[in-house]
Design a protein around this motif. Structure first.
Motif, PDB file in Angstrom:
ATOM      1  N   MET A   1       0.866  -1.182   0.000  1.00  0.00           N
ATOM      2  CA  MET A   1       0.000   0.000   0.000  1.00  0.00           C
ATOM      3  C   MET A   1       0.899   1.226   0.000  1.00  0.00           C
ATOM      4  O   MET A   1       1.922   1.240   0.694  1.00  0.00           O
ATOM      5  CB  MET A   1      -0.891   0.033   1.239  1.00  0.00           C
ATOM      6  CG  MET A   1      -1.902  -1.088   1.297  1.00  0.00           C
ATOM      7  SD  MET A   1      -2.959  -0.984   2.748  1.00  0.00           S
ATOM      8  CE  MET A   1      -1.794  -1.399   4.040  1.00  0.00           C
ATOM      9  N   VAL A   2       0.517   2.234  -0.770  1.00  0.00           N
ATOM     10  CA  VAL A   2       1.297   3.460  -0.874  1.00  0.00           C
ATOM     11  C   VAL A   2       0.356   4.647  -0.698  1.00  0.00           C
ATOM     12  O   VAL A   2      -0.712   4.689  -1.304  1.00  0.00           O
ATOM     13  CB  VAL A   2       1.993   3.548  -2.255  1.00  0.00           C
ATOM     14  CG1 VAL A   2       2.741   4.851  -2.397  1.00  0.00           C
ATOM     15  CG2 VAL A   2       2.924   2.365  -2.450  1.00  0.00           C
ATOM     16  N   ASN A   3       0.742   5.611   0.153  1.00  0.00           N
ATOM     17  CA  ASN A   3      -0.054   6.813   0.400  1.00  0.00           C
ATOM     18  C   ASN A   3       0.793   8.045   0.119  1.00  0.00           C
ATOM     19  O   ASN A   3       1.893   8.182   0.664  1.00  0.00           O
ATOM     20  CB  ASN A   3      -0.529   6.854   1.851  1.00  0.00           C
ATOM     21  CG  ASN A   3      -1.457   5.719   2.176  1.00  0.00           C
ATOM     22  OD1 ASN A   3      -2.463   5.535   1.511  1.00  0.00           O
ATOM     23  ND2 ASN A   3      -1.106   4.935   3.181  1.00  0.00           N
ATOM     24  N   ALA A   4       0.261   8.944  -0.704  1.00  0.00           N
ATOM     25  CA  ALA A   4       0.978  10.179  -1.058  1.00  0.00           C
ATOM     26  C   ALA A   4       1.169  11.061   0.168  1.00  0.00           C
ATOM     27  O   ALA A   4       0.336  11.089   1.067  1.00  0.00           O
ATOM     28  CB  ALA A   4       0.207  10.930  -2.126  1.00  0.00           C
ATOM     29  N   VAL A   5       2.287  11.799   0.190  1.00  0.00           N
ATOM     30  CA  VAL A   5       2.612  12.713   1.286  1.00  0.00           C
ATOM     31  C   VAL A   5       2.754  14.116   0.725  1.00  0.00           C
ATOM     32  O   VAL A   5       3.324  14.308  -0.350  1.00  0.00           O
ATOM     33  CB  VAL A   5       3.929  12.294   1.971  1.00  0.00           C
ATOM     34  CG1 VAL A   5       4.386  13.345   2.971  1.00  0.00           C
ATOM     35  CG2 VAL A   5       3.780  10.956   2.653  1.00  0.00           C
ATOM     36  N   GLY A   6       2.288  15.091   1.476  1.00  0.00           N
ATOM     37  CA  GLY A   6       2.470  16.489   1.097  1.00  0.00           C
ATOM     38  C   GLY A   6       1.670  16.890  -0.118  1.00  0.00           C
ATOM     39  O   GLY A   6       0.517  16.513  -0.272  1.00  0.00           O
ATOM     40  N   SER A   7       2.304  17.632  -1.016  1.00  0.00           N
ATOM     41  CA  SER A   7       1.607  18.190  -2.165  1.00  0.00           C
ATOM     42  C   SER A   7       1.414  17.179  -3.294  1.00  0.00           C
ATOM     43  O   SER A   7       0.771  17.498  -4.283  1.00  0.00           O
ATOM     44  CB  SER A   7       2.373  19.401  -2.702  1.00  0.00           C
ATOM     45  OG  SER A   7       3.652  18.997  -3.142  1.00  0.00           O
ATOM     46  N   ALA A   8       1.980  15.981  -3.150  1.00  0.00           N
ATOM     47  CA  ALA A   8       1.817  14.968  -4.200  1.00  0.00           C
ATOM     48  C   ALA A   8       0.356  14.545  -4.258  1.00  0.00           C
ATOM     49  O   ALA A   8      -0.201  14.030  -3.294  1.00  0.00           O
ATOM     50  CB  ALA A   8       2.707  13.761  -3.905  1.00  0.00           C
ATOM     51  N   ALA A   9      -0.294  14.773  -5.382  1.00  0.00           N
ATOM     52  CA  ALA A   9      -1.707  14.453  -5.524  1.00  0.00           C
ATOM     53  C   ALA A   9      -1.925  12.948  -5.641  1.00  0.00           C
ATOM     54  O   ALA A   9      -2.826  12.395  -5.032  1.00  0.00           O
ATOM     55  CB  ALA A   9      -2.289  15.164  -6.736  1.00  0.00           C
ATOM     56  N   THR A  10      -1.091  12.287  -6.422  1.00  0.00           N
ATOM     57  CA  THR A  10      -1.201  10.843  -6.581  1.00  0.00           C
ATOM     58  C   THR A  10       0.195  10.233  -6.627  1.00  0.00           C
ATOM     59  O   THR A  10       1.156  10.889  -6.998  1.00  0.00           O
ATOM     60  CB  THR A  10      -1.931  10.461  -7.889  1.00  0.00           C
ATOM     61  OG1 THR A  10      -1.197  10.973  -8.995  1.00  0.00           O
ATOM     62  CG2 THR A  10      -3.346  10.991  -7.913  1.00  0.00           C
TER      63      THR A  10
ATOM     64  N   GLY B   1       6.622   9.200  -6.231  1.00  0.00           N
ATOM     65  CA  GLY B   1       6.724  10.451  -5.502  1.00  0.00           C
ATOM     66  C   GLY B   1       6.846  10.214  -4.012  1.00  0.00           C
ATOM     67  O   GLY B   1       6.937   9.071  -3.556  1.00  0.00           O
ATOM     68  N   ALA B   2       6.838  11.307  -3.239  1.00  0.00           N
ATOM     69  CA  ALA B   2       6.949  11.211  -1.791  1.00  0.00           C
ATOM     70  C   ALA B   2       5.749  10.454  -1.239  1.00  0.00           C
ATOM     71  O   ALA B   2       4.608  10.732  -1.601  1.00  0.00           O
ATOM     72  CB  ALA B   2       7.024  12.600  -1.176  1.00  0.00           C
ATOM     73  N   CYS B   3       6.014   9.473  -0.364  1.00  0.00           N
ATOM     74  CA  CYS B   3       4.923   8.647   0.142  1.00  0.00           C
ATOM     75  C   CYS B   3       5.327   7.918   1.410  1.00  0.00           C
ATOM     76  O   CYS B   3       6.491   7.875   1.776  1.00  0.00           O
ATOM     77  CB  CYS B   3       4.511   7.623  -0.899  1.00  0.00           C
ATOM     78  SG  CYS B   3       5.780   6.380  -1.247  1.00  0.00           S
ATOM     79  N   THR B   4       4.313   7.358   2.082  1.00  0.00           N
ATOM     80  CA  THR B   4       4.532   6.349   3.095  1.00  0.00           C
ATOM     81  C   THR B   4       4.112   5.031   2.466  1.00  0.00           C
ATOM     82  O   THR B   4       3.300   5.013   1.539  1.00  0.00           O
ATOM     83  CB  THR B   4       3.705   6.603   4.370  1.00  0.00           C
ATOM     84  OG1 THR B   4       2.324   6.617   4.038  1.00  0.00           O
ATOM     85  CG2 THR B   4       4.106   7.921   5.027  1.00  0.00           C
ATOM     86  N   PHE B   5       4.681   3.933   2.942  1.00  0.00           N
ATOM     87  CA  PHE B   5       4.350   2.646   2.329  1.00  0.00           C
ATOM     88  C   PHE B   5       4.307   1.532   3.368  1.00  0.00           C
ATOM     89  O   PHE B   5       4.910   1.614   4.433  1.00  0.00           O
ATOM     90  CB  PHE B   5       5.349   2.289   1.222  1.00  0.00           C
ATOM     91  CG  PHE B   5       6.757   2.079   1.712  1.00  0.00           C
ATOM     92  CD1 PHE B   5       7.191   0.815   2.132  1.00  0.00           C
ATOM     93  CD2 PHE B   5       7.651   3.137   1.771  1.00  0.00           C
ATOM     94  CE1 PHE B   5       8.480   0.645   2.606  1.00  0.00           C
ATOM     95  CE2 PHE B   5       8.944   2.952   2.231  1.00  0.00           C
ATOM     96  CZ  PHE B   5       9.363   1.698   2.646  1.00  0.00           C
ATOM     97  N   VAL B   6       3.570   0.487   3.020  1.00  0.00           N
ATOM     98  CA  VAL B   6       3.499  -0.756   3.780  1.00  0.00           C
ATOM     99  C   VAL B   6       3.683  -1.868   2.761  1.00  0.00           C
ATOM    100  O   VAL B   6       2.994  -1.898   1.746  1.00  0.00           O
ATOM    101  CB  VAL B   6       2.142  -0.931   4.494  1.00  0.00           C
ATOM    102  CG1 VAL B   6       2.065  -2.278   5.188  1.00  0.00           C
ATOM    103  CG2 VAL B   6       1.891   0.202   5.464  1.00  0.00           C
ATOM    104  N   ALA B   7       4.615  -2.777   3.009  1.00  0.00           N
ATOM    105  CA  ALA B   7       4.836  -3.912   2.110  1.00  0.00           C
ATOM    106  C   ALA B   7       4.819  -5.188   2.944  1.00  0.00           C
ATOM    107  O   ALA B   7       5.391  -5.237   4.025  1.00  0.00           O
ATOM    108  CB  ALA B   7       6.167  -3.782   1.381  1.00  0.00           C
TER     109      ALA B   7
END
Length: 75
Positions: A41-50, A64-70
């Motif tokens: 799972m990947v979630n965008a961080v900050g101004s990154a829309a997708t 782009g900038a994100c948090t992730f779970v693998a």
């Protein structure tokens, strides 16, 4: 581009869950922790829309900038 991986992974038998974040790296190499990736799972961080993502063997490809779970098989 920096990738930060939580130093305390969660282990369930032969499976492990890795969490972390990146400031924009395109490829997150998890080969030192995983033999294979089952899902992520990947979630965008900050101004990154997708943030688009894909899995290639033991590499999580993000855009782009994100948090992730693998989650995958332990190496």
């Amino acid at each position: 581009m920096a990738v930060t991986i939580d130093p305390r992974p969660t282990v369930f038998g032969d499976r492990v869950i890795i969490t972390g974040s990146t400031d924009g790296a395109e490829a997150i190499d998890l080969s030192s922790l995983l033999a294979s990736i089952d899902g992520a799972m990947v979630n965008a961080v900050g101004s990154a829309a997708t943030v688009t993502h894909g899995i290639s063997d033991t590499t999580l490809n993000v855009g782009g900038a994100c948090t992730f779970v693998a989650m995958g098989r332990r190496s």
